[in-house]
Design a protein around this motif. Sequence first.
Motif, mmCIF file in Angstrom:
data_model
loop_
_atom_site.group_PDB
_atom_site.id
_atom_site.type_symbol
_atom_site.label_atom_id
_atom_site.label_comp_id
_atom_site.label_asym_id
_atom_site.label_seq_id
_atom_site.Cartn_x
_atom_site.Cartn_y
_atom_site.Cartn_z
ATOM 1 N N ALA A 16 115.957 38.911 31.055
ATOM 2 C CA ALA A 16 115.858 39.490 32.403
ATOM 3 C C ALA A 16 116.832 40.656 32.555
ATOM 4 C CB ALA A 16 116.145 38.418 33.443
ATOM 5 N N ARG A 17 116.406 41.687 33.252
ATOM 6 C CA ARG A 17 117.256 42.848 33.514
ATOM 7 C C ARG A 17 117.775 42.859 34.950
ATOM 8 N NH1 ARG A 17 118.835 42.419 29.677
ATOM 9 N NH2 ARG A 17 117.871 42.921 27.746
ATOM 10 N N THR A 18 116.967 42.397 35.898
ATOM 11 C CA THR A 18 117.399 42.281 37.292
ATOM 12 C C THR A 18 117.183 40.847 37.731
ATOM 13 O OG1 THR A 18 116.852 44.596 37.774
ATOM 14 C CG2 THR A 18 117.072 43.111 39.658
ATOM 15 N N VAL A 19 118.278 40.176 38.092
ATOM 16 C CA VAL A 19 118.250 38.762 38.442
ATOM 17 C C VAL A 19 118.768 38.592 39.868
ATOM 18 C CG1 VAL A 19 119.093 36.455 37.853
ATOM 19 C CG2 VAL A 19 118.682 38.141 36.033
ATOM 20 N N LEU A 20 117.998 37.878 40.662
ATOM 21 C CA LEU A 20 118.438 37.533 42.011
ATOM 22 C C LEU A 20 119.035 36.131 41.966
ATOM 23 C CD1 LEU A 20 115.442 38.861 44.134
ATOM 24 C CD2 LEU A 20 117.455 40.090 43.279
ATOM 25 N N ALA A 21 120.158 35.954 42.639
ATOM 26 C CA ALA A 21 120.866 34.677 42.573
ATOM 27 C C ALA A 21 121.407 34.323 43.961
ATOM 28 C CB ALA A 21 121.984 34.763 41.536
ATOM 29 N N TYR A 22 122.395 33.455 44.001
ATOM 30 C CA TYR A 22 122.974 33.009 45.262
ATOM 31 C C TYR A 22 124.443 32.683 45.047
ATOM 32 C CZ TYR A 22 122.681 28.342 43.211
ATOM 33 O OH TYR A 22 122.834 27.265 42.382
ATOM 34 N N PHE A 23 125.207 32.716 46.126
ATOM 35 C CA PHE A 23 126.587 32.258 46.103
ATOM 36 C C PHE A 23 126.599 30.815 46.582
ATOM 37 C CE2 PHE A 23 127.021 36.903 46.771
ATOM 38 C CZ PHE A 23 127.731 37.199 45.623
ATOM 39 N N SER A 24 127.218 29.936 45.813
ATOM 40 C CA SER A 24 127.222 28.505 46.107
ATOM 41 C C SER A 24 127.776 28.213 47.496
ATOM 42 C CB SER A 24 128.053 27.773 45.051
ATOM 43 O OG SER A 24 128.114 26.394 45.337
ATOM 44 N N PHE A 25 127.103 27.292 48.179
ATOM 45 C CA PHE A 25 127.425 26.935 49.557
ATOM 46 C C PHE A 25 127.164 25.444 49.715
ATOM 47 C CE2 PHE A 25 125.699 26.604 53.970
ATOM 48 C CZ PHE A 25 126.847 26.970 54.666
ATOM 49 N N ARG A 26 128.033 24.737 50.419
ATOM 50 C CA ARG A 26 127.848 23.308 50.666
ATOM 51 C C ARG A 26 127.676 22.513 49.367
ATOM 52 N NH1 ARG A 26 123.552 22.695 55.446
ATOM 53 N NH2 ARG A 26 124.280 20.554 55.402
ATOM 54 N N GLN A 27 128.463 22.863 48.384
ATOM 55 C CA GLN A 27 128.485 22.181 47.086
ATOM 56 C C GLN A 27 127.149 22.259 46.331
ATOM 57 O OE1 GLN A 27 131.697 19.394 47.275
ATOM 58 N NE2 GLN A 27 130.786 18.158 45.674
ATOM 59 N N GLU A 28 126.435 23.383 46.529
ATOM 60 C CA GLU A 28 125.291 23.680 45.654
ATOM 61 C C GLU A 28 125.836 23.891 44.240
ATOM 62 O OE1 GLU A 28 122.544 26.299 48.734
ATOM 63 O OE2 GLU A 28 124.175 27.278 47.655
ATOM 64 N N PRO A 29 125.011 23.743 43.227
ATOM 65 C CA PRO A 29 125.488 24.087 41.884
ATOM 66 C C PRO A 29 126.055 25.511 41.874
ATOM 67 C CG PRO A 29 123.382 22.964 41.735
ATOM 68 C CD PRO A 29 123.636 23.214 43.198
ATOM 69 N N ASP A 30 127.248 25.657 41.311
ATOM 70 C CA ASP A 30 127.932 26.949 41.261
ATOM 71 C C ASP A 30 127.529 27.673 39.982
ATOM 72 O OD1 ASP A 30 129.608 29.125 41.393
ATOM 73 O OD2 ASP A 30 131.431 27.982 40.995
ATOM 74 N N ILE A 31 126.796 28.752 40.142
ATOM 75 C CA ILE A 31 126.349 29.521 38.970
ATOM 76 C C ILE A 31 127.132 30.825 38.823
ATOM 77 C CG2 ILE A 31 124.048 28.482 38.891
ATOM 78 C CD1 ILE A 31 122.996 31.059 40.291
ATOM 79 N N SER A 32 128.257 30.950 39.545
ATOM 80 C CA SER A 32 129.022 32.202 39.519
ATOM 81 C C SER A 32 129.532 32.610 38.130
ATOM 82 C CB SER A 32 130.175 32.160 40.524
ATOM 83 O OG SER A 32 131.099 31.152 40.205
ATOM 84 N N PRO A 33 129.793 31.681 37.175
ATOM 85 C CA PRO A 33 130.182 32.156 35.846
ATOM 86 C C PRO A 33 129.135 33.082 35.200
ATOM 87 C CG PRO A 33 130.773 29.857 36.075
ATOM 88 C CD PRO A 33 129.956 30.214 37.291
ATOM 89 N N LEU A 34 127.882 32.946 35.609
ATOM 90 C CA LEU A 34 126.831 33.810 35.056
ATOM 91 C C LEU A 34 126.993 35.267 35.478
ATOM 92 C CD1 LEU A 34 123.674 31.604 35.798
ATOM 93 C CD2 LEU A 34 124.887 31.820 33.612
ATOM 94 N N PHE A 35 127.640 35.498 36.618
ATOM 95 C CA PHE A 35 127.679 36.840 37.191
ATOM 96 C C PHE A 35 128.531 37.804 36.379
ATOM 97 C CE2 PHE A 35 127.326 34.396 41.465
ATOM 98 C CZ PHE A 35 126.051 33.981 41.121
ATOM 99 N N ALA A 36 129.286 37.287 35.404
ATOM 100 C CA ALA A 36 130.068 38.158 34.523
ATOM 101 C C ALA A 36 129.175 38.845 33.493
ATOM 102 C CB ALA A 36 131.154 37.349 33.823
#
Length: 195
Positions: free
Chosen positions: A53-73
């Motif tokens: 993928a070249r353009t990925v839409l994601a989310y910032f974790s809220f209310r203890q959703e799975p945190d995928i922020s390490p991917l944003f690097a």
Amino acid sequence: MSYYLNVDNRQLNKAELRRTLLKARQSMPIWEWREKSDRICTQLQTSILLTQARTVLAYFSFRQEPDISPLFANTNCRWGFPRCVGKSLYWHSWEPNDALQIGAYGIPEPHANAPQINPAKVDLVLIPSVACDYQGYRLGYGGGYYDRLLSSPEWAEKLTIGIVFDFAYLSQIPIESWDKPLQAIVTETNLTYKG
């Protein structure tokens, strides 16, 4: 420690199921939430769905959703995040050093002046979920934002991955006529592609 729900999800309506799952998710110790979130990130990092993928839409974790922020690097792709405006989601580019603001629901989001993302450029959408089922259907928070997004023609054919913890990946959830199945579901133990 694992979380098992002593409920028959077929007997619960969406609101009851949502309440039960959110309570279970928020009762998870922080260390376990972090560990399971990291495993979800590993599942995604090794998936061809993300690596191509070249353009990925994601989310910032809220209310203890799975945190995928390490991917944003990952700088090999352009990241986009939603802003809630009225009843719609608008997607904006974001990089790790960009400032965020707190939106109407208390969720971090890009500033309104951040570059907007053209749907035609999007390769993959990572979708936060309260629950998903084996058929690919998703239970969200009840606002209908993703249902409306995925029902519009420019978004209908996008590759979508629901993000949930194992305990919220269920055999069946209640669905409505407007619900659209996602193409894949990822948990801390598996990534299942629906095709």
